[in-house]
Write an enzyme that holds these catalytic residues in place. Structure first.
Site, PDB file in Angstrom:
ATOM      1  CE1 TYR A   6      -3.644   2.650   1.324  1.00 29.91           C
ATOM      2  CE2 TYR A   6      -1.642   3.651   2.201  1.00 29.91           C
ATOM      3  CZ  TYR A   6      -2.980   3.744   1.856  1.00 29.91           C
ATOM      4  OH  TYR A   6      -3.645   4.933   2.038  1.00 29.91           O
ATOM      5  CD  GLU A  56      -5.891   4.599  -0.650  1.00 28.90           C
ATOM      6  OE1 GLU A  56      -5.959   4.945   0.541  1.00 28.90           O
ATOM      7  OE2 GLU A  56      -6.846   4.065  -1.254  1.00 28.90           O
TER       8      GLU A  56
END
Ligand code: GDP
Ligand code: MN
Length: 380
Positions: free
Chosen positions: A101, A190
Site C-alpha cells: 500500500y 493512493e
C-alpha cells in the site's frame, strides 16, 4: 474532484508509474472487444467513486473475450453502496505475489504532504492502522525542500521491504507519485494494492485520486474527466453557472449570501417547522446575473414550493440585491412565492425598491424568523 480508477491510472501512466494495459467499456460488447484487443486473461472492474469494489462483486477475472462479455453484463448496472456501475475498466490480469500500500495526502495538522506505506496492502488502510499500527510507515515531505530520494529509502526500509529489485522499483514509484501529487494539485493519490508480481515487477493495481477543485482551472484535461452523468443534474447546472448549491430534500428553496448565513437559514427553516430544499450561497455579489443564475437552479427543483431570500448586507448592498431580484423576475417567470428578508447595508433602500415595484408573489419580511415562518407557510 474524485477520479475513477481508470482516470487515476491514466495520470499514473503520464507520470511514469507502471500500470496494466486496459480499456474503458460501457457495454458488454465493448468489454468483449477490449478483452480481444488486450488478449489473455483480463479483469473486469466496476468504475464507481467508492472503494471496496472487490468485496461488493464489482471486480471479476475473465478468461477470454466471451467470459469478459458475460462478466461485464453481471457488473454493469450493479449498485455498489448507492453508486450504479455505468463504466467498466477492462485490464490485462496480473499475477499477484504480494500486495503493498502506498499513498500521499495532506496532513493538515502538520501542514505537510504525508506519505504512508505498508507491506500490508490490499485491505482497508484504516484496518491496518488500527490492528498493526507499527506496520504503517508515515513520512512527511517539506513542500519547500521538495521530495528527497532518501525519503523513499526510509519508507521502504522502515516497512521492511528486503528485496533489492523491489526496493529500487518502489523508490522510483514513490518519487513519481510525489511528482503526480504536486503536478496535478492532488489532495490524495493512493495505490492499494501496489503489487509485486511473481516475476518481481512492481505496479499499481488500483488508484484513488482526488484533485483539488480549486486548482482545476490549471488542469483543463483533468477537469474534463468529471462525470457529469453521475452527478446530480441540478448540482452540475449550478457548477456550470458558478453557483454554490447543494440539493436537499425539503420544499423551501433557500438563497442567502455567505455560507454561515445560509447554514443558519437552514436551521431557522427547520425551527419554523419546514424543510429546506437546498443550500445556495450567492456569495459576495448580488447582481442580477448572480440572482438569475441561482434562481434558475433553485426553481428547476420540482420539490421547491416557496423560496426564501435571506440577505445580510455587508459588502453586498441590499438595494443592489433588491434590484437584482427585480431584474431576475423580469427575465424569468417564477411560479413559487418568494419571501425576502433584507438586513444590513442599505436594507431600508432595498426594501423600498421592492415595495415600490411590488411584484406579485413577492413578500418582504423584516426579520429572519418572520421570513422563515412565512416561507414555510407558503410552502404548504
Ligand atoms: P477495490 O476493492 O475497490 O479496492 O479494488 P482493487 O482494484 O483494489 O481490487 C480489489 C482486489 O481484487 C485486489 O486487492 C486484488 O486482490 C483483486 N484484483 C484486482 N485486479 C487483479 C488482477 O489483475 N489479478 C488478480 N489476480 N487479482 C486482482
Ligand atoms: Mn483497492
Amino acid at each position: 474532484m474524485d477520479l475513477y480508477e481508470y482516470q487515476g491510472k491514466q495520470l499514473f501512466k503520464r507520470f511514469g508509474i507502471p500500470v496494466s494495459d486496459g480499456r474503458p467499456a460501457t457495454t458488454p460488447a465493448e468489454a468483449r472487444a477490449a478483452a480481444e484487443e488486450i488478449g489473455g486473461q483480463v479483469v473486469v472492474k466496476a468504475q464507481v467513486l467508492t472503494g471496496g469494489r472487490g468485496k461488493a462483486g464489482g471486480i471479476k477475472l475473465a478468461d477470454d473475450p466471451a467470459d469478459a462479455e458475460a462478466k461485464a453484463s453481471e457488473i454493469l448496472g450493479l449498485d455498489i453502496r448507492g453508486h450504479v456501475v455505468r463504466t467498466l475498466w477492462i485490464e490485462s490480469a496480473s499475477e499477484i505475489a504480494k500486495e503493498y500500500y502506498l499513498s500521499i495526502t495532506f496532513d493538515r495538522g502538520v501542514k505537510k504532504p504525508l506519505f504512508m506505506f505498508t507491506t500490508h496492502g490490499g485491505m482497508d488502510i484504516e484496518e491496518v492502522a488500527q490492528q498493526t499500527p507499527d506496520a504503517l510507515v508515515r513520512l512527511h515531505v517539506d513542500a519547500l525542500e521538495g521530495f528527497q530520494p532518501y525519503q523513499a529509502r526510509r519508507l521502504i526500509y522502515a516497512a521492511g521491504v528486503e528485496d533489492p529489485g523491489e526496493q529500487k522499483q518502489i523508490a522510483a514509484i514513490v518519487e513519481k507519485l510525489y511528482d503526480a501529487f504536486v503536478g496535478t494539485d492532488a489532495m490524495l493519490c493512493e495505490i492499494n494494492p501496489l503489487i509485486v508480481t511473481p516475476e518481481g515487477d512492481v505496479k499499481a493495481l488500483d488508484s484513488k485520486f482526488t484533485v483539488d477543485d480549486n486548482a482545476l482551472y490549471k488542469h483543463p484535461d483533468i477537469a474534463e474527466m468529471r462525470d457529469t452523468a453521475a452527478a446530480d443534474p441540478l448540482e452540475s447546472l449550478a457548477r456550470e453557472k458558478g453557483v454554490t448549491y447543494v440539493k436537499l430534500d425539503g420544499e423551501v428553496g433557500i438563497l442567502g449570501n455567505g455560507a454561515g448565513l445560509v447554514m443558519s437559514t437552514l436551521d431557522v427553516i427547520g425551527l419554523s417547522g419546514g424543510q429546506p430544499a437546498n443550500f445556495c450561497d450567492l456569495g459576495g455579489g448580488g447582481d442580477a446575473e448572480g440572482v438569475v443564475d441561482a434562481l434558475e437552479v433553485i426553481t428547476k427543483d420540482p420539490q421547491v414550493k416557496s423560496i426564501f431570500f435571506n440577505i445580510f448586507g455587508g459588502i453586498t448592498r441590499c438595494d443592489e440585491v433588491a434590484r437584482g431580484i427585480l431584474a431576475a423576475l423580469e427575465r424569468m417567470t417564477i411560479e413559487q412565492p418568494i419571501v425576502v428578508r433584507l438586513d444590513g447595508t442599505n436594507a431600508e433602500e432595498g426594501r423600498k425598491v421592492l415595495a415600490d415595484a411590488a411584484p406579485a408573489g413577492l413578500y418582504v419580511e423584516a426579520t429572519m424568523l418572520d421570513g422563515a415562518r412565512r416561507a414555510v407557510e407558503l410552502s404548504r
